[in-house]
Write an enzyme that holds these catalytic residues in place. Structure first.
Site, PDB file in Angstrom:
ATOM      1  N   CYS A 239      37.553  47.668  41.513  1.00 53.72           N
ATOM      2  CA  CYS A 239      37.882  46.246  41.415  1.00 53.72           C
ATOM      3  C   CYS A 239      38.537  45.898  40.080  1.00 53.72           C
ATOM      4  CB  CYS A 239      36.627  45.428  41.705  1.00 53.72           C
ATOM      5  SG  CYS A 239      36.996  43.778  42.331  1.00 53.72           S
TER       6      CYS A 239
ATOM      7  N   HIS B 177      32.947  47.514  46.327  1.00 56.22           N
ATOM      8  CA  HIS B 177      31.612  47.602  45.751  1.00 56.22           C
ATOM      9  C   HIS B 177      30.701  48.059  46.891  1.00 56.22           C
ATOM     10  CE1 HIS B 177      32.941  45.255  42.259  1.00 56.22           C
ATOM     11  NE2 HIS B 177      33.573  44.470  43.115  1.00 56.22           N
TER      12      HIS B 177
HETATM   13  N1  GLN Z   1      38.896  39.617  38.287  1.00 52.24           N
HETATM   14  C1  GLN Z   1      39.363  40.483  39.337  1.00 52.24           C
HETATM   15  C2  GLN Z   1      39.770  39.726  40.609  1.00 52.24           C
HETATM   16  O1  GLN Z   1      39.213  38.694  40.910  1.00 52.24           O
HETATM   17  C3  GLN Z   1      38.317  41.543  39.641  1.00 52.24           C
HETATM   18  C4  GLN Z   1      37.056  40.966  40.238  1.00 52.24           C
HETATM   19  C5  GLN Z   1      35.943  41.985  40.363  1.00 52.24           C
HETATM   20  O2  GLN Z   1      35.910  42.985  39.676  1.00 52.24           O
HETATM   21  N2  GLN Z   1      34.988  41.689  41.244  1.00 52.24           N
HETATM   22  O3  GLN Z   1      40.645  40.181  41.302  1.00 52.24           O
END
Ligand code: GLN
Length: 252
Positions: free
Chosen positions: A106, A204
């Site tokens: 992510c 995740h």
């Molecule tokens: N900030 C990034 C997004 O919203 C990653 C979010 C995350 O790692 N859950 O795309």
């Protein structure tokens, strides 16, 4: 016959430990992504392989001599800070150029690309270790995701949880990790990307807990072909995968 002059042959020493580096848990570790580290330790241990774990906070230097580097997800501001510090540090880039394995989730996935969107949507430079770039999508992608892995990688269908605003495009040096069956992923029907031994994903779950085949892919890149795990040790994760995939109408 004394073809070695009576001297004992080389005694095999303990196999070198696999060095796992958990990058910036103080900034990048949302949704239990530490589980990725735990699963690598566990699945190496089930094969009798030794591991060494280094957790490296953002005020510490990233060692360049690790075998597998893990980056997790993060909120927008910690993500920008992490990218800035990793660029200044240089350790992760040095490791990638040595051929080390990088598995990034992510925010971590976006950081290892060429650029991503910061807290106000501004373009922030990434590390350029994977040929992708990310920007802010129209709406947040939140929920379960299932995806079919690139057949060349030999990993069973992926199950995970996604929560991101970013959308991600690949350049010619990156391949999609998987084709989305259900969920959003990169935003173009694909999920994650890889180039060489650098892999990024929006999953995740944590990803390696729900997808032990992916954990074994990473371990195998470092240690060579792995012996199978006793199926009795796989029963819980088999049940978890069956249940999560069935919740989206898919089979394992
Ligand atoms: N900030 C990034 C997004 O919203 C990653 C979010 C995350 O790692 N859950 O795309």
């Amino acid at each position: 016959m004394h073809d070695n002059l009576g001297l004992p042959g080389p005694v095999p020493g303990p196999a070198a430990a696999i060095r796992l580096v958990w990058v910036y848990p103080d900034l990048l570790s949302t949704y239990g992504d530490r589980g990725n580290l735990l699963v690598l330790v566990r699945r190496a241990g089930l094969r009798g392989m030794a591991v060494e774990v280094a957790g490296v906070n953002s005020d510490q230097q990233v060692p360049g001599d690790g075998d597998i580097y893990l980056l997790g997800g993060g909120e927008d501001l910690p993500q920008v800070l992490a990218a800035r510090r990793l660029r200044a540090d240089g350790g992760l880039a040095a490791a990638a150029s040595r051929g080390a394995v990088i598995f990034a989730v992510c925010a971590g996935y976006q950081i290892i690309g060429a650029e991503f969107a910061g807290a106000e949507g501004e373009a922030v430079p990434g590390l350029g270790l994977l040929d992708i770039r990310s920007s802010r999508g129209e709406q947040r992608a939140v929920g379960e995701i299932t995806a079919e892995v690139d057949p060349g990688l030999g990993v069973p269908r992926l199950t995970g949880f996604e929560n991101h605003q970013g959308v991600t495009w690949r350049g010619p040096a990156a391949r999609p990790l998987a084709a989305v069956l259900d969920g959003v992923g990169n935003g173009d029907g694909t999920e994650g990307a890889y180039g060489g031994r650098v892999i990024g994903t929006y999953l995740h779950g944590p990803a390696l807990v729900r997808n032990p085949g992916l954990a074994d892919l990473l371990l195998g890149w470092v240690a060579g072909p792995l012996p199978p795990v006793d199926p009795r040790q796989e029963e819980l994760v088999r049940q978890l995968r069956t249940e999560r995939l069935a919740s989206r109408g898919a089979t394992a």
